[in-house]
Design a protein around this motif. Sequence first.
Motif, PDB file in Angstrom:
ATOM      1  N   LYS A 106       0.832  -1.206   0.000  1.00 22.31           N
ATOM      2  CA  LYS A 106       0.000   0.000   0.000  1.00 22.31           C
ATOM      3  C   LYS A 106       0.868   1.258   0.000  1.00 22.31           C
ATOM      4  N   SER A 107       1.910   1.250   0.821  1.00 23.00           N
ATOM      5  CA  SER A 107       2.801   2.410   0.881  1.00 23.00           C
ATOM      6  C   SER A 107       3.494   2.629  -0.452  1.00 23.00           C
ATOM      7  N   MET A 111       3.322   6.007  -2.787  1.00 19.93           N
ATOM      8  CA  MET A 111       4.514   6.692  -3.297  1.00 19.93           C
ATOM      9  C   MET A 111       4.460   6.839  -4.810  1.00 19.93           C
ATOM     10  N   ALA A 112       4.008   5.794  -5.480  1.00 23.24           N
ATOM     11  CA  ALA A 112       3.884   5.860  -6.941  1.00 23.24           C
ATOM     12  C   ALA A 112       2.884   6.944  -7.347  1.00 23.24           C
ATOM     13  N   ARG A 286      -3.296  14.890  -1.027  1.00 25.84           N
ATOM     14  CA  ARG A 286      -4.214  14.338  -2.032  1.00 25.84           C
ATOM     15  C   ARG A 286      -4.020  12.830  -2.210  1.00 25.84           C
ATOM     16  N   SER A 287      -2.780  12.382  -2.102  1.00 27.19           N
ATOM     17  CA  SER A 287      -2.509  10.950  -2.325  1.00 27.19           C
ATOM     18  C   SER A 287      -2.871  10.102  -1.123  1.00 27.19           C
ATOM     19  N   GLY A 288      -3.005  10.737   0.034  1.00 26.91           N
ATOM     20  CA  GLY A 288      -3.303   9.975   1.239  1.00 26.91           C
ATOM     21  C   GLY A 288      -2.031   9.567   1.962  1.00 26.91           C
ATOM     22  N   PRO A 289      -2.173   9.111   3.205  1.00 30.28           N
ATOM     23  CA  PRO A 289      -0.990   8.781   4.008  1.00 30.28           C
ATOM     24  C   PRO A 289      -0.404   7.418   3.639  1.00 30.28           C
TER      25      PRO A 289
END
Length: 784
Positions: A106-107, A111-112, A286-289
């Motif tokens: 998920k991380s 990042m992508a 915007r991308s989330g944590p």
Amino acid sequence: MFYSAVILKNITVTSDPVCFADLLQSGINFTDGLPMLYFPRWKSVLIWLVVLAGFIFALPNFFSAQQLSGLPDGFPKGQIITGLDLTGGTRVVLASPKITAEDLDKSAAVMADRLSELGYDNARINVQNKNQIRAEVPDVYDAQLIKDLLSLKGDINFRQAKIVTTPDPLAEGLVPQDSEIIYSFDDPPVGYIVKKAPVLTGEDIADAEVGVNTAQDSVITISLTEEGTKDLADFTTKNTGSVLAVVIDNQIVSAPRIQEAITTGNLQITGDFDLETLSNLGVVLRSGPLAAPVQVLEERSIASALGQNYTSYGLITALSALVVVALFMVLSYGLLGLISVIALGVNVMLMIAVVSFFGVAVGLATIAGLVLTIGMAVDSNILLFEKMREDRRNGYSVVQAIESGFSRARACVVDANLTTLIAALVLLMFGSGPLHEFAIIVTIGVATSLFTTYTFSRLLISLWVRQSKPTVIPARFLKLVPTNTKIGFMKLSGITAIISAAACVAALVFYFTMGLNYGIDFDGGSSVELQSREGPADLDDIRLRLSELNIDGARVVQGKNENLAELLIGSQDAGDDAEQTVVVKLRDEFEQDYDFQRVEVVGPTVSDHLSRIGNAALGLALIGVFAYLWLRFRWQFAVGAVLATTHDIIIMIGVFALFRFEYNLWSLAALLTVIGYSLNDTVVVYDRVRDNLRRYPQTRVSMLVDAAINQTLSRTILTSLVTLLALIPLYIFGGADIGSFAVMMSLGIIIATYSSIYIAGPLLWLLGIRPSDVSENAEPQTAS
């Protein structure tokens, strides 16, 4: 004679009767089915289809992107992906100590998304080593930007707060049980007592935009979801006059006071940030944590100009190696050498096709593996051609000599390539980054080399035999080793054993007293290459400025030219963050006067891991080869081969210690490759010893070992020479790391050649090998 009678057994000619008849007319004899040179039409067509497919999949690399877009949809359009060391860019490795595989994925996806939103669509994000994520961003040289963007967890929430007004609120009992103290980004930081329960979280954010307000301050405008808008309106209505702290990753970035109820669903965050920092923060929101906090373990960046130079050098290196090897093979074997060169060209083309099809990133490590494969690929051909010439001298017809060469060499070729493959697979399992690329290309090279040797080149030779019906083996123009040597190697075994034992003892003494000169890969630290923007680099000034930064273990050396300076900084012994702090200091100090051509930072987590897996890789490679040889031969062969290879490793380690060569990942790659190469040489000698034991069971073992070494001497010398020739362009054009790899490989080849001649054979005799040890597993004889 090689065959005592013509034996046809279970032969079914289903196609291509002309080829089969030609082989019969040539006087070829058979054992157990069809001859090696016979190809049914279906098999010939299949081989040509594989070659054609390789050509088609390799072809897109010779077209521009615009030309490829005009080709039909069904046509392959995959091209080689160039790595960072050829294009320039930044690579960072991040890790989370305790994280599940699901959260790691998920991380990596978050990042992508962050990189993609900033327009870095060609970035590559990969999970590695169970808890690490490797991010590679081509054409981006601001490593700090990438680190800031990817390492920020992005866990945002809004909480009710009040500023700390006493020195120690905890001791004074001013912090309620439902609250905690959090500090701001300010310098010096300001403490706030904040409620643990958030008013809003990241899930309540619908969008985040960066802009400038009427006061020309940079702000982030946050749009809330419908539910978030309602929660904020309820809270601000009831708590007018309170402070609403914006908390990101447990630090307060803004703490505005609520003047009135907020019902619009829009919030603005202001702070002492530049526009770029706020822009990155907007991307993060915007991308989330991330699923878990991460820290930067490793950083490597290379400037575009340096990458372009490496690209040119890489192409020159590969082409030079091809030309040198091709010239050597033609001079040494005439027409057969030309056929091997054609097969080598097909081999390289198939490697390019596979790399293009699977999207393997190609860097200097790949080129190093390609050059090594070029040098070692012709080993099988040399082995075949030497056996053909040997059988021709023993009175076989040309076709019979070619047949027996292919038949007798097959097991030895497979054994030699599989031992090399074992070392490559170990490197593939444990390596990362450039070493992973190197192992991949060597693995592909072993597979394509076996195909071109035992299918394509054999097919070409069979076509030549059918069309020309030769009566002589093609002449050679260059002869380096006498035809029938009778050197008493076993008589010299006592002297060579003393020399080798003394060398190993000395090497161990050097290792334990002097130690290895570990590079940053295994010891941690930083390596930075600076290029002066005006005139030569002032080394004295750089040293002075470094001393003022209070960085431990820093030294400066001259680069390849007067405009370059290399900063070598040892491990700070204070964790991964300390290594990153060093680079920040260096950028702040030198970026006004120097361009950062290359930056490499390895923290203690990575260096400790690499050190452990380096030792494990060497041990596992030896164990794997030992197990294979024991299954394939007998225990004496396995023990002898491992002891001879261990001898080579010990001496190389001693050379590293004595001459203070830097021991880094490339040194490890050289050692593992030398293991494969040394075993390759040893297996060829042992294969001939086994044949001699079967053929002449009444002859003394020492004589049979002597004969085996002499019979394979031409192949041993020629293979070593051609591999050394292929490494010369690698040393000249490959850059510092690749150049040192070429030096270590050259040294390893010389040591391995010595041990396969003077150590491996005598060890078999010392271990008590007897004809009875191989006769019980004797295979159907192909030689008499």
